[in-house]
Design a protein around this motif. Sequence first.
Motif, PDB file in Angstrom:
ATOM      1  N   ILE A   3       0.855  -1.187   0.000  1.00  0.00           N
ATOM      2  CA  ILE A   3       0.000   0.000   0.000  1.00  0.00           C
ATOM      3  C   ILE A   3       0.888   1.232   0.000  1.00  0.00           C
ATOM      4  O   ILE A   3       1.751   1.398   0.869  1.00  0.00           O
ATOM      5  CB  ILE A   3      -0.935   0.017   1.214  1.00  0.00           C
ATOM      6  N   HIS A   4       0.680   2.096  -0.979  1.00  0.00           N
ATOM      7  CA  HIS A   4       1.506   3.294  -1.122  1.00  0.00           C
ATOM      8  C   HIS A   4       0.779   4.523  -0.579  1.00  0.00           C
ATOM      9  O   HIS A   4      -0.439   4.620  -0.664  1.00  0.00           O
ATOM     10  CB  HIS A   4       1.850   3.519  -2.593  1.00  0.00           C
ATOM     11  N   PHE A   5       1.537   5.447  -0.037  1.00  0.00           N
ATOM     12  CA  PHE A   5       0.991   6.719   0.415  1.00  0.00           C
ATOM     13  C   PHE A   5       1.287   7.840  -0.578  1.00  0.00           C
ATOM     14  O   PHE A   5       0.971   8.994  -0.310  1.00  0.00           O
ATOM     15  CB  PHE A   5       1.547   7.057   1.809  1.00  0.00           C
ATOM     16  N   ASP A   6       1.898   7.491  -1.716  1.00  0.00           N
ATOM     17  CA  ASP A   6       2.161   8.462  -2.785  1.00  0.00           C
ATOM     18  C   ASP A   6       2.863   9.707  -2.256  1.00  0.00           C
ATOM     19  O   ASP A   6       2.427  10.841  -2.482  1.00  0.00           O
ATOM     20  CB  ASP A   6       0.851   8.859  -3.479  1.00  0.00           C
ATOM     21  N   LEU A   7       3.959   9.490  -1.563  1.00  0.00           N
ATOM     22  CA  LEU A   7       4.723  10.598  -1.019  1.00  0.00           C
ATOM     23  C   LEU A   7       5.631  11.189  -2.081  1.00  0.00           C
ATOM     24  O   LEU A   7       6.164  10.476  -2.927  1.00  0.00           O
ATOM     25  CB  LEU A   7       5.570  10.113   0.165  1.00  0.00           C
ATOM     26  N   ASP A   8       5.799  12.506  -2.043  1.00  0.00           N
ATOM     27  CA  ASP A   8       6.652  13.179  -3.021  1.00  0.00           C
ATOM     28  C   ASP A   8       8.128  13.079  -2.663  1.00  0.00           C
ATOM     29  O   ASP A   8       8.993  13.301  -3.512  1.00  0.00           O
ATOM     30  CB  ASP A   8       6.252  14.661  -3.130  1.00  0.00           C
ATOM     31  N   ARG A   9       8.404  12.745  -1.397  1.00  0.00           N
ATOM     32  CA  ARG A   9       9.785  12.604  -0.948  1.00  0.00           C
ATOM     33  C   ARG A   9      10.017  11.176  -0.488  1.00  0.00           C
ATOM     34  O   ARG A   9       9.060  10.433  -0.229  1.00  0.00           O
ATOM     35  CB  ARG A   9      10.056  13.569   0.215  1.00  0.00           C
ATOM     36  N   PRO A  10      11.258  10.753  -0.332  1.00  0.00           N
ATOM     37  CA  PRO A  10      11.525   9.435   0.251  1.00  0.00           C
ATOM     38  C   PRO A  10      10.855   9.319   1.614  1.00  0.00           C
ATOM     39  O   PRO A  10      10.802  10.304   2.384  1.00  0.00           O
ATOM     40  CB  PRO A  10      13.053   9.395   0.362  1.00  0.00           C
ATOM     41  N   ALA A  11      10.347   8.134   1.931  1.00  0.00           N
ATOM     42  CA  ALA A  11       9.605   7.960   3.180  1.00  0.00           C
ATOM     43  C   ALA A  11      10.432   8.385   4.401  1.00  0.00           C
ATOM     44  O   ALA A  11       9.905   9.006   5.330  1.00  0.00           O
ATOM     45  CB  ALA A  11       9.172   6.504   3.327  1.00  0.00           C
ATOM     46  N   ALA A  31      -0.841   2.134  11.377  1.00  0.00           N
ATOM     47  CA  ALA A  31       0.132   1.037  11.308  1.00  0.00           C
ATOM     48  C   ALA A  31       0.760   0.936   9.922  1.00  0.00           C
ATOM     49  O   ALA A  31       1.973   0.731   9.792  1.00  0.00           O
ATOM     50  CB  ALA A  31      -0.562  -0.274  11.668  1.00  0.00           C
ATOM     51  N   LEU A  32      -0.055   1.088   8.879  1.00  0.00           N
ATOM     52  CA  LEU A  32       0.471   1.043   7.512  1.00  0.00           C
ATOM     53  C   LEU A  32       1.420   2.209   7.249  1.00  0.00           C
ATOM     54  O   LEU A  32       2.446   2.057   6.583  1.00  0.00           O
ATOM     55  CB  LEU A  32      -0.687   1.081   6.515  1.00  0.00           C
ATOM     56  N   ALA A  33       1.072   3.382   7.794  1.00  0.00           N
ATOM     57  CA  ALA A  33       1.950   4.544   7.628  1.00  0.00           C
ATOM     58  C   ALA A  33       3.288   4.316   8.320  1.00  0.00           C
ATOM     59  O   ALA A  33       4.355   4.648   7.784  1.00  0.00           O
ATOM     60  CB  ALA A  33       1.266   5.793   8.172  1.00  0.00           C
ATOM     61  N   ALA A  34       3.235   3.718   9.514  1.00  0.00           N
ATOM     62  CA  ALA A  34       4.481   3.466  10.250  1.00  0.00           C
ATOM     63  C   ALA A  34       5.382   2.492   9.501  1.00  0.00           C
ATOM     64  O   ALA A  34       6.616   2.587   9.569  1.00  0.00           O
ATOM     65  CB  ALA A  34       4.149   2.931  11.649  1.00  0.00           C
ATOM     66  N   ARG A  35       4.784   1.553   8.766  1.00  0.00           N
ATOM     67  CA  ARG A  35       5.579   0.584   8.007  1.00  0.00           C
ATOM     68  C   ARG A  35       6.395   1.231   6.888  1.00  0.00           C
ATOM     69  O   ARG A  35       7.383   0.654   6.435  1.00  0.00           O
ATOM     70  CB  ARG A  35       4.660  -0.471   7.388  1.00  0.00           C
ATOM     71  N   THR A  36       5.975   2.397   6.442  1.00  0.00           N
ATOM     72  CA  THR A  36       6.686   3.042   5.332  1.00  0.00           C
ATOM     73  C   THR A  36       8.061   3.550   5.745  1.00  0.00           C
ATOM     74  O   THR A  36       8.915   3.815   4.895  1.00  0.00           O
ATOM     75  CB  THR A  36       5.885   4.230   4.771  1.00  0.00           C
ATOM     76  N   GLY A 130       4.054  20.468   9.336  1.00  0.00           N
ATOM     77  CA  GLY A 130       4.996  20.181   8.257  1.00  0.00           C
ATOM     78  C   GLY A 130       4.786  18.824   7.622  1.00  0.00           C
ATOM     79  O   GLY A 130       5.731  18.235   7.064  1.00  0.00           O
ATOM     80  N   ALA A 131       3.547  18.316   7.681  1.00  0.00           N
ATOM     81  CA  ALA A 131       3.260  16.991   7.141  1.00  0.00           C
ATOM     82  C   ALA A 131       3.273  16.990   5.619  1.00  0.00           C
ATOM     83  O   ALA A 131       2.973  18.000   4.974  1.00  0.00           O
ATOM     84  CB  ALA A 131       1.906  16.503   7.645  1.00  0.00           C
ATOM     85  N   ASP A 132       3.586  15.839   5.054  1.00  0.00           N
ATOM     86  CA  ASP A 132       3.520  15.654   3.613  1.00  0.00           C
ATOM     87  C   ASP A 132       2.116  15.279   3.166  1.00  0.00           C
ATOM     88  O   ASP A 132       1.749  15.471   2.003  1.00  0.00           O
ATOM     89  CB  ASP A 132       4.507  14.565   3.180  1.00  0.00           C
ATOM     90  N   CYS A 133       1.327  14.714   4.099  1.00  0.00           N
ATOM     91  CA  CYS A 133      -0.050  14.361   3.776  1.00  0.00           C
ATOM     92  C   CYS A 133      -0.810  14.089   5.062  1.00  0.00           C
ATOM     93  O   CYS A 133      -0.224  13.913   6.138  1.00  0.00           O
ATOM     94  CB  CYS A 133      -0.108  13.123   2.864  1.00  0.00           C
ATOM     95  N   LEU A 134      -2.145  14.060   4.939  1.00  0.00           N
ATOM     96  CA  LEU A 134      -3.035  13.638   6.017  1.00  0.00           C
ATOM     97  C   LEU A 134      -3.720  12.363   5.545  1.00  0.00           C
ATOM     98  O   LEU A 134      -4.374  12.354   4.496  1.00  0.00           O
ATOM     99  CB  LEU A 134      -4.084  14.715   6.327  1.00  0.00           C
ATOM    100  N   ALA A 135      -3.576  11.285   6.293  1.00  0.00           N
ATOM    101  CA  ALA A 135      -4.175  10.005   5.928  1.00  0.00           C
ATOM    102  C   ALA A 135      -5.364   9.714   6.835  1.00  0.00           C
ATOM    103  O   ALA A 135      -5.325   9.988   8.038  1.00  0.00           O
ATOM    104  CB  ALA A 135      -3.142   8.881   6.039  1.00  0.00           C
ATOM    105  N   THR A 136      -6.445   9.160   6.258  1.00  0.00           N
ATOM    106  CA  THR A 136      -7.638   8.832   7.029  1.00  0.00           C
ATOM    107  C   THR A 136      -8.060   7.393   6.740  1.00  0.00           C
ATOM    108  O   THR A 136      -7.591   6.764   5.792  1.00  0.00           O
ATOM    109  CB  THR A 136      -8.816   9.777   6.690  1.00  0.00           C
ATOM    110  N   GLY A 137      -8.994   6.899   7.543  1.00  0.00           N
ATOM    111  CA  GLY A 137      -9.480   5.538   7.389  1.00  0.00           C
ATOM    112  C   GLY A 137     -10.728   5.414   6.555  1.00  0.00           C
ATOM    113  O   GLY A 137     -11.417   4.386   6.625  1.00  0.00           O
ATOM    114  N   HIS A 138     -11.042   6.410   5.736  1.00  0.00           N
ATOM    115  CA  HIS A 138     -12.229   6.331   4.885  1.00  0.00           C
ATOM    116  C   HIS A 138     -12.050   5.307   3.770  1.00  0.00           C
ATOM    117  O   HIS A 138     -10.965   5.171   3.205  1.00  0.00           O
ATOM    118  CB  HIS A 138     -12.533   7.700   4.260  1.00  0.00           C
TER     119      HIS A 138
END
Length: 366
Positions: A3-11, A31-36, A130-138
Amino acid sequence: MNIHFDLDRPAAESRIVVAMSGGVDSSVVAALAARTGAEVIGVTLQLYDHGEAVKRSGSCCAGQDIYDAKTVCDRLGIAHYVLDYESRFRTGVIDRFADEYAAGRTPVPCSLCNQGVKFTDLIGFARELGADCLATGHYVRRVVAAGRVELWKGRDPSRDQSYFLYGTTRNQLDFLRFPLGDLPKSETRRLAVETGLAVADKPDSQDICFVPDGDYAGLVKRLRPQTAAPGDIVDLDGRVVGSHPGVVHYTIGQRRGIEIGGQPEPLYVVRIEPEHRRLVVGPRRALAVSVASVAEINWLAEDQVAVEAKVRSLARPVAAHWNGSSLRFANPEYGVAPGQSAVFYEGERLLGGGTIVSTEAALLAA
């Protein structure tokens, strides 16, 4: 699972903020975000006063839920913030919910919350961090097509939440991530078990989050006592055929609770006139609507004329023609209520939506 978070920078150089309600969905996203390998920060909203919050469980943003979110963050080794948004939530969601019912309309509080504190305010806070994105559980999908970000239905039709997210703007979509959009709920729970999250078996929240007992009428009566005033029930010709205990107990299309005998066919609430404390009732054919006027439009796609319109969260999208301010249904549609959201699709893609402000009855033969 990849599962990708489509980050513009290296994780390793990125920061992901996760909106955490304390439920299994947002916990798995964390948990998925932490795995990146990115820095992850969980943020939970405190939407009720602390005394009330402790009493509420199984809803959203309640005392137990905040504790559960913190427990998950501790398990994952990530930071956790709690933001007190009680006053914003009361003004932007609860008070408006009560006002809409007092005006005889049927609001969609989840859409109001997503358009306000859940996205607008949380995105602002995430950017401050300073986040690169906001992730939600929708359960929706963020799709990049031809260099443009689009919002699509969740892959699992039984979990799709796109109806409640029509107000998401293009700028917000650029910053948001929905990593569960391709998953069924069973897979989300499996991931929670695999990660050792204490919330793996936690039940999904039910009803409106700030009305966990389901008694929305009781809440509205407390906030807007005038809605509990008794009044007349009249037929389509204005003749009094009965009485009711307060307009707050009724919505357009409702059959239960009218309790008028001796009629040739079942009666439904066709119109609510709160200024006169009056319900207008009629047979089911009187509920048929040909046109709905829609305001407060948010549009995510190119100009579309032929759309599939969804006018209730559990309704199927139906063919309609959109002219920029109103929907004309290809066939008469039932249960179309002012205050509800009209959301437009093209297949799986969400085009936009708005709030139904008025309807025109379809003329059906008796």
